[in-house]
Design a protein around this motif. Structure first.
Motif, PDB file in Angstrom:
ATOM      1  N   ILE A  96      41.600  42.424  44.886  1.00  9.34           N
ATOM      2  CA  ILE A  96      41.687  40.799  45.317  1.00  9.34           C
ATOM      3  C   ILE A  96      41.657  40.884  46.930  1.00  9.34           C
ATOM      4  O   ILE A  96      41.153  40.172  47.380  1.00  9.34           O
ATOM      5  N   ALA A  97      42.314  42.009  47.555  1.00  7.46           N
ATOM      6  CA  ALA A  97      42.420  42.261  48.898  1.00  7.46           C
ATOM      7  C   ALA A  97      41.022  42.200  49.766  1.00  7.46           C
ATOM      8  O   ALA A  97      41.145  41.496  50.663  1.00  7.46           O
ATOM      9  N   HIS A  98      39.905  42.564  48.995  1.00  5.03           N
ATOM     10  CA  HIS A  98      38.759  42.526  49.713  1.00  5.03           C
ATOM     11  C   HIS A  98      38.324  40.976  49.854  1.00  5.03           C
ATOM     12  O   HIS A  98      37.885  40.505  50.811  1.00  5.03           O
ATOM     13  N   ALA A  99      38.168  40.471  48.741  1.00  4.68           N
ATOM     14  CA  ALA A  99      37.863  38.820  48.645  1.00  4.68           C
ATOM     15  C   ALA A  99      38.780  38.216  49.553  1.00  4.68           C
ATOM     16  O   ALA A  99      38.226  37.404  50.390  1.00  4.68           O
ATOM     17  N   GLU A 100      40.059  38.600  49.614  1.00  2.10           N
ATOM     18  CA  GLU A 100      41.038  37.809  50.744  1.00  2.10           C
ATOM     19  C   GLU A 100      40.555  37.727  51.957  1.00  2.10           C
ATOM     20  O   GLU A 100      40.833  36.897  52.778  1.00  2.10           O
ATOM     21  N   ARG A 101      40.284  39.039  52.463  1.00  5.73           N
ATOM     22  CA  ARG A 101      39.962  39.279  53.760  1.00  5.73           C
ATOM     23  C   ARG A 101      38.461  38.672  54.146  1.00  5.73           C
ATOM     24  O   ARG A 101      38.415  38.450  55.237  1.00  5.73           O
ATOM     25  N   LEU A 102      37.693  38.916  53.178  1.00  3.95           N
ATOM     26  CA  LEU A 102      36.271  38.387  53.671  1.00  3.95           C
ATOM     27  C   LEU A 102      35.668  36.974  53.219  1.00  3.95           C
ATOM     28  O   LEU A 102      34.921  36.333  53.804  1.00  3.95           O
ATOM     29  N   CYS A 103      36.153  36.383  52.025  1.00  7.00           N
ATOM     30  CA  CYS A 103      35.393  35.220  51.451  1.00  7.00           C
ATOM     31  C   CYS A 103      35.871  34.129  51.810  1.00  7.00           C
ATOM     32  O   CYS A 103      37.015  33.859  52.014  1.00  7.00           O
ATOM     33  N   GLU A 104      34.820  33.165  52.072  1.00  8.84           N
ATOM     34  CA  GLU A 104      35.118  31.829  52.117  1.00  8.84           C
ATOM     35  C   GLU A 104      35.336  31.203  50.974  1.00  8.84           C
ATOM     36  O   GLU A 104      36.147  29.938  50.972  1.00  8.84           O
ATOM     37  N   ARG A 105      34.775  31.488  49.768  1.00  6.62           N
ATOM     38  CA  ARG A 105      34.788  30.868  48.456  1.00  6.62           C
ATOM     39  C   ARG A 105      34.971  32.076  47.545  1.00  6.62           C
ATOM     40  O   ARG A 105      34.344  33.071  47.751  1.00  6.62           O
ATOM     41  N   VAL A 106      35.508  31.572  46.482  1.00  6.81           N
ATOM     42  CA  VAL A 106      35.756  32.527  45.556  1.00  6.81           C
ATOM     43  C   VAL A 106      35.620  31.969  44.074  1.00  6.81           C
ATOM     44  O   VAL A 106      35.695  30.798  43.872  1.00  6.81           O
ATOM     45  N   ALA A 107      35.342  32.925  43.158  1.00  6.10           N
ATOM     46  CA  ALA A 107      35.070  32.318  41.576  1.00  6.10           C
ATOM     47  C   ALA A 107      35.904  33.360  40.752  1.00  6.10           C
ATOM     48  O   ALA A 107      35.844  34.568  41.096  1.00  6.10           O
ATOM     49  N   ILE A 108      37.137  32.955  40.189  1.00 11.74           N
ATOM     50  CA  ILE A 108      37.760  33.660  39.270  1.00 11.74           C
ATOM     51  C   ILE A 108      37.204  33.790  37.812  1.00 11.74           C
ATOM     52  O   ILE A 108      37.284  32.443  37.360  1.00 11.74           O
ATOM     53  N   VAL A 109      37.040  34.888  37.320  1.00 13.65           N
ATOM     54  CA  VAL A 109      36.339  35.168  35.993  1.00 13.65           C
ATOM     55  C   VAL A 109      37.237  35.842  35.189  1.00 13.65           C
ATOM     56  O   VAL A 109      37.760  36.851  35.582  1.00 13.65           O
TER      57      VAL A 109
END
Length: 323
Positions: free
Chosen positions: A203-216
C-alpha cells in the motif's frame, strides 16, 4: 485552440476503460463484474492481495485475454491490441535472455514494439548512463543483480516512449534503494504526460505515487477514487493527554473515547475539535498534548476490503522479503 492536431481525433479522456468485465476460469470468477476507468495522464494503482484478480484484470484490459462478459477500450480503441505499440507492459513474470547484453536487451524489447533497432541501441545506452548504470551497458544479463536486471526490463518496457505504461507488481523483489529508483522513474514518466497503471500489494507505494486507486478483493472493485477519497472513508483520530484525570470536562469527551496508557483516543467529532478544546480549557483539564491523526491508505484498505485481505497483503510482502 484545444491543443489537438487538426484532422486527428482528440485524445481520449480515459486511457483505459472497462465496463461489466467478467473473466472465469472453470468455476472461478477471477474478474467479477468490474467497472474501471483510468484517466489519461494519471498514476493509477490497483491494490489487492495476491489472488485478488489484479493480473487477470490488467491482461483483460490490455487485450491479452478476452473477457467472458463486458467490453473495454484502450486509448480509445475498442480492440486493445490495435494500440499495442503505444503501450509499455511489464508483466509480473520477468523474462530476459541471460546471455544478451543489457543495452541490447533493451533495444530488442523496443524493436518488438516497432522501434528501429539502431535507434533503440542509442536510447538504451542513454537510459542506462542517465540512471547511473553505465557500467552495466555491455554486461550480459546473467551478470546483473536482480534489481539491475529488473531495471533493464523496465527500460525495455518504456524505450519506445509509449502513451500508456502498465506495470504488474513492479516493486516485487526489489530492495528499498531500487524501489525508490522505480518510484522516481514512474514520476518522470507521469511528468511527460504518460499514463501509468500499476498493480501492487504494497500500500505504501500507492499512497506515495497514485492520484487514484482501485481496491480489489475477490475479483471485484471494492473502492475506486482518489487516495483522499479512500482516507475519507474513516474519520480522523484524536489522541489527548491531560494533567487532570477527572473533572466536568470529561462530559465533553465523545462517547467512543477510550483511555490507553494515560491518553484518550477517539474519532474526531463531527463538529470539529474547537468545542472540545473550549470545554477542556474551561474545565482546567490541563492539556499536555493533543494530536489529530488522519487515517492512512492502509487504514482505509482495512475498512473497505476487510482485515483478512489486509493481513494477506502483509503476508504476501513478508514472503517476498524472505525470497
Amino acid at each position: 485552440m484545444n491543443g489537438d492536431t487538426p484532422g486527428l481525433a482528440p485524445a481520449p479522456a480515459y486511457a483505459l476503460e472497462g465496463h461489466g468485465l467478467v473473466k472465469t476460469f472453470g468455476s472461478f470468477r477471477a474478474v467479477d463484474g468490474v467497472d474501471i476507468a483510468v484517466p489519461a495522464g494519471t498514476i493509477y494503482g490497483v491494490l489487492g492481495p495476491n489472488g485478488a484478480g489484479k493480473t487477470t484484470l490488467l491482461r483483460t484490459l490490455l487485450g491479452i485475454i478476452d473477457p467472458d462478459e463486458g467490453h473495454r477500450s484502450l486509448l480509445g480503441a475498442e480492440q486493445p491490441l490495435r494500440m499495442a505499440r503505444q503501450v509499455g507492459y511489464l508483466p509480473e513474470e520477468r523474462g530476459l535472455y541471460p546471455s544478451m547484453k543489457a543495452y541490447e536487451a533493451i533495444a530488442f524489447m523496443g524493436a518488438l514494439r516497432g522501434l528501429p533497432l539502431r535507434q533503440g541501441r542509442v536510447r538504451a545506452r542513454e537510459m542506462l548512463e542517465g540512471h547511473g548504470m553505465g557500467a552495466a551497458i555491455n554486461k550480459p544479463i546473467r551478470q546483473l543483480s536482480k534489481g539491475m536486471a529488473q531495471t533493464v526490463q523496465l527500460f525495455g518496457t518504456i524505450i519506445h516512449e509509449p502513451r500508456l505504461i502498465v506495470l504488474d507488481e513492479p516493486f516485487s523483489g526489489l530492495d528499498a534503494i531500487n524501489q525508490e529508483k522505480l518510484e522516481r522513474l514512474i514520476r518522470e514518466q507521469a511528468q511527460r504526460g504518460v499514463t501509468v497503471l500499476f498493480s501492487t500489494h504494497v500500500i505504501a507505494h500507492a499512497e506515495r505515487l497514485c492520484e487514484r486507486v482501485a481496491i480489489v478483493a475477490g475479483g471485484r472493485i471494492r473502492f475506486e477514487g482518489t487516495v483522499d477519497d479512500a482516507r475519507a472513508q474513516l474519520r480522523s483520530q484524536v489522541r489527548l493527554r491531560t494533567r487532570a484525570s477527572d473533572g466536568a470536562w470529561r462530559e465533553a469527551l465523545p462517547d467512543d473515547a477510550t483511555q490507553e496508557e494515560g491518553a484518550w483516543h477517539f474519532a474526531l467529532p463531527d463538529g470539529g475539535i474547537e468545542p472540545l478544546l473550549r470545554a477542556l480549557l474551561d474545565g482546567d483539564a490541563g492539556i499536555e498534548s493533543l494530536s489529530i491523526e488522519r487515517p492512512g491508505l492502509h487504514d482505509a484498505f482495512v475498512a473497505i476490503a476487510g482485515a483478512a485481505a489486509a493481513q494477506q497483503m502483509r503476508d504476501d510482502a513478508e514472503r517476498e522479503a524472505l525470497v
